[in-house]
Write a protein that holds these residues in place. Structure first.
Motif, short mmCIF file in Angstrom:
data_model
loop_
_atom_site.label_atom_id
_atom_site.label_comp_id
_atom_site.label_asym_id
_atom_site.label_seq_id
_atom_site.Cartn_x
_atom_site.Cartn_y
_atom_site.Cartn_z
N ARG A 28 3.11 13.19 -52.42
CA ARG A 28 2.07 13.26 -51.41
C ARG A 28 2.49 12.59 -50.10
O ARG A 28 2.23 13.12 -49.02
CB ARG A 28 0.80 12.60 -51.95
CG ARG A 28 -0.38 12.59 -51.01
CD ARG A 28 -0.97 13.97 -50.83
NE ARG A 28 -2.04 13.95 -49.86
CZ ARG A 28 -3.14 14.64 -49.98
NH1 ARG A 28 -3.33 15.43 -51.02
NH2 ARG A 28 -4.06 14.57 -49.04
N THR B 289 1.97 9.39 -43.09
CA THR B 289 0.83 9.32 -44.00
C THR B 289 -0.44 9.06 -43.22
O THR B 289 -0.48 8.21 -42.32
CB THR B 289 1.05 8.20 -45.04
OG1 THR B 289 2.21 8.51 -45.80
CG2 THR B 289 -0.14 8.07 -45.97
N ASP C 168 -4.48 10.99 -47.06
CA ASP C 168 -3.49 10.75 -48.13
C ASP C 168 -3.84 9.49 -48.91
O ASP C 168 -3.65 9.44 -50.14
CB ASP C 168 -2.08 10.62 -47.54
CG ASP C 168 -1.66 11.87 -46.79
OD1 ASP C 168 -1.82 12.98 -47.33
OD2 ASP C 168 -1.17 11.72 -45.65
#
Length: 134
Positions: A16, A110, A114
């Motif tokens: 991710r 990020t 996230d």
């Protein structure tokens, strides 16, 4: 000592957030397992790592006492925001003083969505995190 699914947690979160992942630590009251990005690992001693875990456990116990003061359901995780990192800690049991924490760079790509995903993943998909509990 079990790795508390350490590698699978690392892989899922890294999928991710990619290279923004700094560390994953599965902790218990006495021992812990960790995976740390090389440049982050170079900054800390083993003692520093244990200090982070100890502070997380103390915070975990303190937050549990505050849970009843806020009528918002059970406390499932804590997000700490630092200048350079987000640190998500998710206890598997307040009483057992155990859980997992994940550190992610704030200065990378990020985004807060996230971090929300990470919280949900830790709350819902990661169980029995305590080192030595297999």
């Amino acid at each position: 000592m079990t790795s508390c699914r350490l590698q699978s947690i690392w892989d899922a979160v890294a999928d991710r957030v990619d290279d923004d992942l700094r560390a994953v630590v599965c902790y218990g009251p006495v021992e812990s397992d960790s995976a740390v990005r090389d440049d982050i690992e170079d900054r800390y001693t083993v003692r520093d790592g244990r200090t982070v875990v100890d502070h997380t456990i103390v915070d975990q116990l303190r937050y549990k006492r505050h849970e009843d003061a806020v009528e918002a359901g059970s406390l499932t995780a804590v997000l700490k925001v630092f200048e350079d990192a987000w640190v998500v800690s998710c206890p598997d049991s307040f009483e057992r003083k155990s859980g997992v924490l994940v550190s992610i760079d704030r200065n990378g790509s990020t985004e807060i969505d996230d971090i929300g995903w990470c919280l949900e993943y830790l709350e819902n998909d990661v169980a029995d995190l305590t080192p030595g509990d297999t």
